[in-house]
Design a protein around this motif. Structure first.
Motif, PDB file in Angstrom:
ATOM      1  N   GLU A 359      40.085  61.384  47.485  1.00 50.85           N
ATOM      2  CA  GLU A 359      39.787  59.978  47.209  1.00 50.85           C
ATOM      3  C   GLU A 359      40.572  59.526  45.993  1.00 50.85           C
ATOM      4  N   ARG A 360      40.816  58.226  45.934  1.00 52.59           N
ATOM      5  CA  ARG A 360      41.610  57.687  44.825  1.00 52.59           C
ATOM      6  C   ARG A 360      41.200  56.251  44.561  1.00 52.59           C
ATOM      7  N   LEU A 361      41.176  55.908  43.282  1.00 51.54           N
ATOM      8  CA  LEU A 361      40.876  54.541  42.868  1.00 51.54           C
ATOM      9  C   LEU A 361      42.143  53.692  42.833  1.00 51.54           C
ATOM     10  N   PHE A 362      41.991  52.431  43.234  1.00 53.26           N
ATOM     11  CA  PHE A 362      43.078  51.461  43.162  1.00 53.26           C
ATOM     12  C   PHE A 362      42.545  50.185  42.507  1.00 53.26           C
ATOM     13  N   ALA A 363      43.406  49.495  41.796  1.00 55.41           N
ATOM     14  CA  ALA A 363      43.035  48.219  41.196  1.00 55.41           C
ATOM     15  C   ALA A 363      42.910  47.159  42.278  1.00 55.41           C
ATOM     16  N   ALA A 364      41.817  46.383  42.218  1.00 59.06           N
ATOM     17  CA  ALA A 364      41.607  45.323  43.209  1.00 59.06           C
ATOM     18  C   ALA A 364      41.329  43.970  42.566  1.00 59.06           C
ATOM     19  N   GLY A 365      41.157  43.918  41.262  1.00 54.54           N
ATOM     20  CA  GLY A 365      40.905  42.645  40.600  1.00 54.54           C
ATOM     21  C   GLY A 365      40.622  42.847  39.125  1.00 54.54           C
ATOM     22  N   LEU A 366      40.771  41.779  38.358  1.00 56.08           N
ATOM     23  CA  LEU A 366      40.600  41.863  36.910  1.00 56.08           C
ATOM     24  C   LEU A 366      40.092  40.531  36.374  1.00 56.08           C
ATOM     25  N   VAL A 367      39.068  40.613  35.557  1.00 56.26           N
ATOM     26  CA  VAL A 367      38.528  39.443  34.861  1.00 56.26           C
ATOM     27  C   VAL A 367      38.613  39.719  33.364  1.00 56.26           C
ATOM     28  N   ILE A 368      39.195  38.784  32.620  1.00 55.38           N
ATOM     29  CA  ILE A 368      39.280  38.898  31.168  1.00 55.38           C
ATOM     30  C   ILE A 368      38.734  37.612  30.560  1.00 55.38           C
ATOM     31  N   ALA A 369      37.767  37.756  29.667  1.00 58.07           N
ATOM     32  CA  ALA A 369      37.136  36.609  29.001  1.00 58.07           C
ATOM     33  C   ALA A 369      36.652  35.585  30.032  1.00 58.07           C
ATOM     34  N   GLY A 370      36.084  36.077  31.127  1.00 59.87           N
ATOM     35  CA  GLY A 370      35.509  35.199  32.140  1.00 59.87           C
ATOM     36  C   GLY A 370      36.509  34.547  33.062  1.00 59.87           C
ATOM     37  N   GLN A 371      37.792  34.915  32.954  1.00 57.93           N
ATOM     38  CA  GLN A 371      38.831  34.312  33.782  1.00 57.93           C
ATOM     39  C   GLN A 371      39.369  35.336  34.783  1.00 57.93           C
ATOM     40  N   ASP A 372      39.492  34.892  36.029  1.00 61.09           N
ATOM     41  CA  ASP A 372      40.068  35.709  37.082  1.00 61.09           C
ATOM     42  C   ASP A 372      41.575  35.814  36.825  1.00 61.09           C
ATOM     43  N   ILE A 373      42.060  37.021  36.549  1.00 63.36           N
ATOM     44  CA  ILE A 373      43.447  37.220  36.141  1.00 63.36           C
ATOM     45  C   ILE A 373      44.287  37.730  37.311  1.00 63.36           C
ATOM     46  N   GLY A 374      45.192  36.906  37.768  1.00 67.30           N
ATOM     47  CA  GLY A 374      46.152  37.348  38.764  1.00 67.30           C
ATOM     48  C   GLY A 374      45.554  37.719  40.101  1.00 67.30           C
ATOM     49  N   THR A 375      44.400  37.155  40.445  1.00 66.69           N
ATOM     50  CA  THR A 375      43.784  37.443  41.735  1.00 66.69           C
ATOM     51  C   THR A 375      43.338  36.138  42.360  1.00 66.69           C
ATOM     52  N   ASP A 376      43.063  36.175  43.644  1.00 69.08           N
ATOM     53  CA  ASP A 376      42.507  35.009  44.307  1.00 69.08           C
ATOM     54  C   ASP A 376      41.576  35.477  45.411  1.00 69.08           C
ATOM     55  N   ARG A 377      40.982  34.554  46.124  1.00 65.31           N
ATOM     56  CA  ARG A 377      40.031  34.928  47.161  1.00 65.31           C
ATOM     57  C   ARG A 377      40.684  35.834  48.209  1.00 65.31           C
ATOM     58  N   GLN A 378      41.937  35.525  48.559  1.00 66.04           N
ATOM     59  CA  GLN A 378      42.619  36.315  49.569  1.00 66.04           C
ATOM     60  C   GLN A 378      42.844  37.742  49.077  1.00 66.04           C
ATOM     61  N   THR A 379      43.198  37.877  47.794  1.00 64.25           N
ATOM     62  CA  THR A 379      43.425  39.216  47.231  1.00 64.25           C
ATOM     63  C   THR A 379      42.150  40.034  47.283  1.00 64.25           C
ATOM     64  N   PHE A 380      41.038  39.446  46.843  1.00 64.33           N
ATOM     65  CA  PHE A 380      39.760  40.160  46.887  1.00 64.33           C
ATOM     66  C   PHE A 380      39.395  40.496  48.327  1.00 64.33           C
TER      67      PHE A 380
END
Length: 385
Positions: A359-380
């Protein structure tokens, strides 16, 4: 009244509060606002099937991009690795910290905190064809200047860095550690010590560290491994942990060994923090990023909660920043969204040994200071499918 942003229906893992369950996380005003079911927000992200953790902290990075030869772009790395806080460990010293602050720290979306190098120019000679240990020349050690820079920048400088070993300090031996410890004592900050090949020995360095200080590259290979030839943890290492010294992975280019890690884990000696030591010479392997480094410890038998703790609450404690690494109400509004995939994933150490992880972890989204960083609904949504 709805929250600003809600991450909905993810597996929320927050070791700081003993939480591991399917629920929602809400943010408002840049802070964590609520955890619970059925929360509504002005923006909502469906993260069902994904893991949601407090913002990951990578305790050992090199992100003075453009100012040092080993620096990587902090925001690109953060998005790749779902890291909300990059801790730069000694890229800059007192002589070039102002440029680091103005041109990188203040311009970046990701939070950057700093262990200031006690060497005047930080790590200045680190590249494929030029490798100059900045602690070789004792004339470069700038204790007085380091104290001045720390006192003027305590909002972002959280500790003191020094590099010790045959490559980093060479003829200066353990002396740079003496200077760094004095700077740490004078400023009341913890110290992070790098250790590479002897001399000095792993034992000599770790024996000098104090409670709250960090030894990075703690699972490095022979020579200067924390285990003896029989695979037993050295007494000086056990004594250091007993008095409160923290042990950080700092994977990097040459500082993580499957052999050492297996022996340490067999002895029940888990790392306090897991970090990538990402820089230009290891971002394309063997370290790659923080989620790859974390995945190696799942393969070693650490639980998901232990692995997440080593990159959230444990790292926040090392930084003395309790507002980080937690989903407690009012904490920094950071979150990392991770995908755990099943399969067969080759993961190499710094000596070329490859382990096939299931098994392996992959990045799927990031929130910094309450802001969605570089992601959108389609990405999630794509990551959740």
């Amino acid at each position: 009244m709805p929250y600003d942003l809600v991450l909905k229906s993810g597996r929320v893992i927050d070791p700081s509060q003993g939480i591991d369950r399917i629920t929602d996380v809400a943010f408002a005003g840049g802070k964590v606002a609520a955890l619970g079911d059925g929360l509504a927000g002005a923006e909502e992200r469906d993260v069902a099937g994904l893991i949601v953790t407090p913002g990951l902290i990578d305790l050992h990075t090199h992100v003075y991009w453009g100012g040092t030869s080993l620096g990587v772009d902090p925001d690109a790395f953060a998005r790749k690795s779902a890291v909300s806080t990059c801790v730069d460990t000694g890229s800059a010293g007192p002589g070039n910290f102002p440029g680091f602050r103005k041109h990188v720290i203040e311009q970046s979306t990701v939070r950057i905190l700093v262990y200031l190098h006690v060497s005047f120019a930080g790590i200045y000679g680190f590249a494929k064809n030029i490798m100059i240990g900045e602690s070789h020349d004792i004339r470069l050690l700038a204790g007085r200047e380091a104290v001045e820079v720390i006192n003027a920048n305590r909002d972002v400088i959280i500790g003191v860095k020094v590099r010790i070993g045959r490559h980093a300090s060479g003829p200066s031996g353990i002396q740079p550690l003496d200077v760094a410890l004095q700077v740490a004592d004078e400023t009341g900050l913890p110290l992070m010590a790098h250790i590479d090949e002897p001399p000095p020995s792993y034992e000599a360095v770790v024996s000098r560290l104090r409670s709250g200080d960090v030894l990075t590259h703690c699972f490095r290979p022979f020579p200067n491994a924390p285990i003896d030839g029989k695979g037993k943890v050295k007494p000086e290492v056990l004594a250091a942990r007993e008095r409160g010294v923290l042990f950080d992975i700092g994977h990097g280019m040459g500082s993580f060994s499957w052999k050492t890690a297996r022996a340490m884990m067999a002895e029940g000696f888990l790392p306090d923090t897991i970090s990538s030591d990402v820089h230009t010479l290891c971002i394309d392997g063997p370290a790659y990023d923080q989620v790859t480094t974390l995945s190696k410890f799942l393969a070693l038998g650490m639980s998901m909660n232990e692995v997440i703790a080593a990159s959230t609450v444990n790292a926040a404690k090392a930084l003395q920043r309790p507002e980080l690494g937690t989903f407690k109400i009012g904490a920094a509004g950071d979150a990392s969204v991770l995908e755990l995939r099943q399969g067969s994933f080759p993961l190499e150490d710094s000596r070329g040994e490859i382990v096939a992880a299931s098994e392996r972890l992959f990045a799927a989204g990031l929130v910094i200071a309450g802001q969605d960083i570089g992601t959108d609904r389609q990405t999630f949504a794509a990551a959740a499918e």
